[in-house]
Design a protein around this motif. Structure first.
Motif, short mmCIF file in Angstrom:
data_model
loop_
_atom_site.label_atom_id
_atom_site.label_comp_id
_atom_site.label_asym_id
_atom_site.label_seq_id
_atom_site.Cartn_x
_atom_site.Cartn_y
_atom_site.Cartn_z
N PRO A 258 -76.20 -38.56 38.90
CA PRO A 258 -75.11 -38.76 37.65
C PRO A 258 -75.05 -37.06 37.02
CG PRO A 258 -76.41 -40.94 37.44
CD PRO A 258 -76.50 -40.06 38.27
N LEU A 259 -76.40 -36.48 36.74
CA LEU A 259 -76.78 -35.42 36.54
C LEU A 259 -76.18 -34.70 37.05
CD1 LEU A 259 -80.02 -36.12 33.79
CD2 LEU A 259 -77.76 -36.28 33.75
N THR A 260 -76.63 -34.95 38.27
CA THR A 260 -76.29 -33.30 39.19
C THR A 260 -74.15 -33.54 39.41
OG1 THR A 260 -77.83 -34.14 40.93
CG2 THR A 260 -75.65 -32.93 41.73
N ALA A 261 -73.91 -34.32 38.91
CA ALA A 261 -72.64 -34.46 39.06
C ALA A 261 -71.93 -33.82 37.90
CB ALA A 261 -71.87 -36.23 39.48
N PHE A 262 -72.34 -33.92 36.86
CA PHE A 262 -71.95 -33.75 35.51
C PHE A 262 -71.84 -32.43 35.88
CE2 PHE A 262 -73.15 -37.67 33.13
CZ PHE A 262 -71.63 -37.62 32.48
N ALA A 263 -72.88 -31.50 36.20
CA ALA A 263 -73.57 -30.05 36.70
C ALA A 263 -72.10 -29.32 37.69
CB ALA A 263 -74.93 -29.96 37.00
N GLU A 264 -71.74 -30.53 38.51
CA GLU A 264 -70.65 -29.71 39.48
C GLU A 264 -69.67 -29.77 38.67
OE1 GLU A 264 -70.88 -32.43 42.95
OE2 GLU A 264 -72.90 -31.62 43.30
N GLN A 265 -69.65 -30.51 37.15
CA GLN A 265 -67.61 -29.94 36.97
C GLN A 265 -68.18 -29.53 35.81
OE1 GLN A 265 -65.03 -33.59 36.29
NE2 GLN A 265 -65.98 -34.47 38.92
N GLY A 266 -69.37 -28.38 35.36
CA GLY A 266 -69.33 -28.41 34.87
C GLY A 266 -69.47 -28.24 32.91
N PHE A 267 -70.11 -29.97 33.05
CA PHE A 267 -70.81 -30.60 32.16
C PHE A 267 -71.25 -30.52 31.59
CE2 PHE A 267 -65.79 -32.53 33.16
CZ PHE A 267 -65.07 -32.20 32.65
N HIS A 268 -72.20 -30.59 30.13
CA HIS A 268 -73.45 -30.80 29.67
C HIS A 268 -73.57 -32.01 28.77
CE1 HIS A 268 -75.20 -26.75 31.47
NE2 HIS A 268 -74.11 -26.81 31.14
N PRO A 269 -74.21 -33.21 29.94
CA PRO A 269 -73.76 -34.60 28.43
C PRO A 269 -74.72 -34.87 27.68
CG PRO A 269 -74.86 -35.26 31.13
CD PRO A 269 -74.28 -34.11 31.00
N HIS A 270 -74.35 -35.71 26.65
CA HIS A 270 -75.07 -35.39 25.37
C HIS A 270 -76.24 -36.74 25.82
CE1 HIS A 270 -76.35 -35.98 21.18
NE2 HIS A 270 -76.16 -37.43 21.17
N ILE A 271 -77.50 -36.53 26.28
CA ILE A 271 -78.52 -37.34 26.20
C ILE A 271 -78.72 -37.76 25.14
CG2 ILE A 271 -80.85 -38.05 27.85
CD1 ILE A 271 -79.73 -35.71 29.77
N LYS A 272 -79.05 -38.68 24.52
CA LYS A 272 -79.76 -39.66 23.90
C LYS A 272 -81.10 -40.07 24.03
CE LYS A 272 -79.30 -43.11 20.35
NZ LYS A 272 -78.26 -44.63 19.53
N MET A 273 -81.28 -39.91 25.23
CA MET A 273 -82.72 -40.41 25.88
C MET A 273 -82.82 -40.36 27.31
SD MET A 273 -84.38 -44.18 24.58
CE MET A 273 -83.58 -44.06 23.33
N ARG A 274 -83.59 -41.22 27.98
CA ARG A 274 -84.42 -41.29 29.08
C ARG A 274 -85.18 -41.98 29.69
NH1 ARG A 274 -83.82 -36.10 32.35
NH2 ARG A 274 -82.31 -34.76 30.79
N VAL A 275 -84.95 -42.71 30.01
CA VAL A 275 -85.30 -43.97 30.50
C VAL A 275 -85.89 -44.19 32.41
CG1 VAL A 275 -85.36 -46.77 29.61
CG2 VAL A 275 -84.22 -44.97 28.15
N HIS A 276 -87.19 -44.91 31.91
CA HIS A 276 -87.56 -45.07 33.62
C HIS A 276 -87.02 -46.01 33.85
CE1 HIS A 276 -90.14 -42.48 36.17
NE2 HIS A 276 -90.03 -44.19 36.60
N ASP A 277 -86.42 -46.88 33.47
CA ASP A 277 -86.00 -48.03 34.32
C ASP A 277 -84.46 -48.39 33.69
OD1 ASP A 277 -86.65 -50.91 35.03
OD2 ASP A 277 -86.02 -51.66 33.05
#
Length: 289
Positions: A199-218
């Motif tokens: 997902p983050l690679t797809a956002f970057a390819e479209q020039g977006f930076h999502p508003h990441i509230k939290m990173r979760v391992h599960d």
């Protein structure tokens, strides 16, 4: 070698009684094995207290060598079993949560019906830790996305859709599809996947930076958080299999997929049990969700 195994289990469980139960010994036998190990090394390896045990400073320095010795012993045992034919063995797998939940139970059950004495050890990690475990011999093979390992051979297995995951009353629920633009301004719950994230690679390819509230391992923790309205996410469709979470899923536009493959040790180093299980997986790929 039995003393090393006993010492490892005591450190792992932090308790002599639990280690004895896990290994099928009496507590006094485990205590004796550890004590004779300390006597042989002329080093105190463990601090003992009412709350359990922990490594001394000297024990901390020796413990990595012990782990390597046990791994090499297991590799030697596996090679002996390979020479004698597959009757028993231990298969060590690095895996991600969705594969642990929705692929491996049926695969392992069917495999053990054929080879009942083969045991499995599953370590749950991500696209960074799993290849490292394979490299160091911590696991025999692991499940990763080929896109995360561009310079390492990966045996492709299958791909599946990624979906937008929304709270039940979210403003985007009325749309038939959801774009990355729609999600970019929302509180985003990112699945921690190591050095690579679809997902983050797809956002970057479209020039977006999502508003990441939290990173979760599960994955399933993310589903619980989305259900409570804490944010939105993008997860593999496989994760939604048999889930009871009250969330809404929508296809993404453009469509995103996740590829899954196997990264393994060199064929010469791979135990016969793991080779056989990998072949078993490959013959049953079409049956996997």
């Amino acid at each position: 070698m039995h003393r090393l195994l006993a010492f490892q289990k005591v450190v792992e469980l932090g308790n002599f009684t639990k280690a004895a139960a896990a290994l099928g010994y009496t507590q006094s036998a485990i205590s004796h094995m550890v004590a004779t190990l300390e006597a042989d090394f002329k080093i105190k390896l463990l601090y003992r207290s009412r709350t359990g045990v922990r490594l001394t400073l000297e024990g901390q320095q020796l413990y990595p060598f012990l782990q390597r010795t046990l791994r090499q012993y297991q590799a030697m045992s596996d090679k002996a079993q390979e020479i004698n034919g597959l009757g028993s063995g231990t298969i060590r797998i690095g895996t991600i949560s969705s594969i642990s939940a929705h692929w491996l139970p049926k695969l392992i059950k069917a495999f053990q019906e054929r080879y009942p004495r083969v045991e499995f050890v599953l370590l749950q990690g991500d696209y960074s830790s799993i290849p490292e475990w394979v490299r160091t011999g911590e696991v025999d093979f692991g499940f990763v996305t080929p896109d995360a390992l561009t310079n390492t051979p990966v045996t492709f297995l299958k791909s599946g859709r990624l979906l937008a995951i929304l709270p039940p009353h979210h403003r985007l629920v009325g749309q038939s599809t959801v774009s990355l633009t729609d999600l970019a301004s929302e509180p985003f719950l990112a699945l921690e996947e190591g050095a690579y994230s679809e997902p983050l690679t797809a956002f970057a390819e479209q020039g977006f930076h999502p508003h990441i509230k939290m990173r979760v391992h599960d994955d399933y923790s993310i589903l619980s958080m989305v259900e409570l309205g804490m944010g939105v996410s993008i997860l593999p469709e496989l994760v939604l299999t048999k889930t009871a979470h009250d969330v809404v899923t929508r296809p993404l536009k453009p469509n995103l997929t996740r590829k899954i493959g196997i990264v393994s040790q060199d064929a010469a180093a791979l135990p016969i049990a793991s080779k056989t299980f990998i072949d078993f997986i490959l013959t049953h790929v079409a049956e996997l969700p």
